[in-house]
Write a protein that holds these residues in place. Structure first.
Motif, PDB file in Angstrom:
ATOM      1  N   GLU A 178       0.818  -1.220   0.000  1.00 12.42           N
ATOM      2  CA  GLU A 178       0.000   0.000   0.000  1.00 12.42           C
ATOM      3  C   GLU A 178       0.854   1.273   0.000  1.00 12.42           C
ATOM      4  O   GLU A 178       0.340   2.360  -0.265  1.00 12.42           O
ATOM      5  CB  GLU A 178      -0.933   0.026   1.215  1.00 12.42           C
TER       6      GLU A 178
ATOM      7  N   ASN B  93       0.545   3.901  -2.610  1.00 13.46           N
ATOM      8  CA  ASN B  93      -0.758   4.570  -2.597  1.00 13.46           C
ATOM      9  C   ASN B  93      -0.871   5.618  -1.496  1.00 13.46           C
ATOM     10  O   ASN B  93      -1.933   6.217  -1.321  1.00 13.46           O
ATOM     11  CB  ASN B  93      -1.875   3.534  -2.411  1.00 13.46           C
TER      12      ASN B  93
ATOM     13  N   GLN C 115      -8.190  -0.034   6.170  1.00 11.36           N
ATOM     14  CA  GLN C 115      -7.594  -1.094   6.971  1.00 11.36           C
ATOM     15  C   GLN C 115      -8.162  -1.123   8.389  1.00 11.36           C
ATOM     16  O   GLN C 115      -8.280  -2.186   8.996  1.00 11.36           O
ATOM     17  CB  GLN C 115      -6.065  -0.913   7.039  1.00 11.36           C
TER      18      GLN C 115
ATOM     19  N   VAL D 283      -6.250   4.852   2.947  1.00 13.71           N
ATOM     20  CA  VAL D 283      -5.696   3.506   3.184  1.00 13.71           C
ATOM     21  C   VAL D 283      -5.927   3.090   4.631  1.00 13.71           C
ATOM     22  O   VAL D 283      -6.381   1.976   4.901  1.00 13.71           O
ATOM     23  CB  VAL D 283      -4.189   3.458   2.831  1.00 13.71           C
TER      24      VAL D 283
END
Length: 85
Positions: free
Chosen positions: A63, A66, A80, A76
């Motif tokens: 990730e 990103n 999560q 993100v």
């Protein structure tokens, strides 16, 4: 913007600012960490580690690409952590 989202953004801004050694006000929501603050991959990993520790979550290192600016980091982490704000 919800109060919870604003709180999370502020917390993430503090973490990023501390790692990048800048004032939190200097971290714009969509400003590139690399272009504006000369962040490198080691700092990105440190940001990731601090976020994981603070929120007790695991974020795949895949990730990292990103997570180039504050809003992307929030997106993100929210995914999560299961934030619904």
């Amino acid at each position: 913007m919800s109060e919870a989202r604003e709180l999370h953004l502020d917390e993430l801004r503090e973490i990023v600012a501390e790692v990048l050694e800048v004032e939190p006000e200097e971290i714009a929501e969509t400003g590139s960490f690399v272009e504006e603050h000369e962040a490198d991959s080691l700092r990105a990993i440190e940001i990731l580690a601090r976020i994981e520790k603070k929120y007790k979550i695991d974020i795949p290192q895949a990730e990292l690409p990103n997570m180039g600016h504050l809003k992307a980091v929030y997106d993100v982490v929210a995914q999560q952590a299961g934030w619904q704000d």
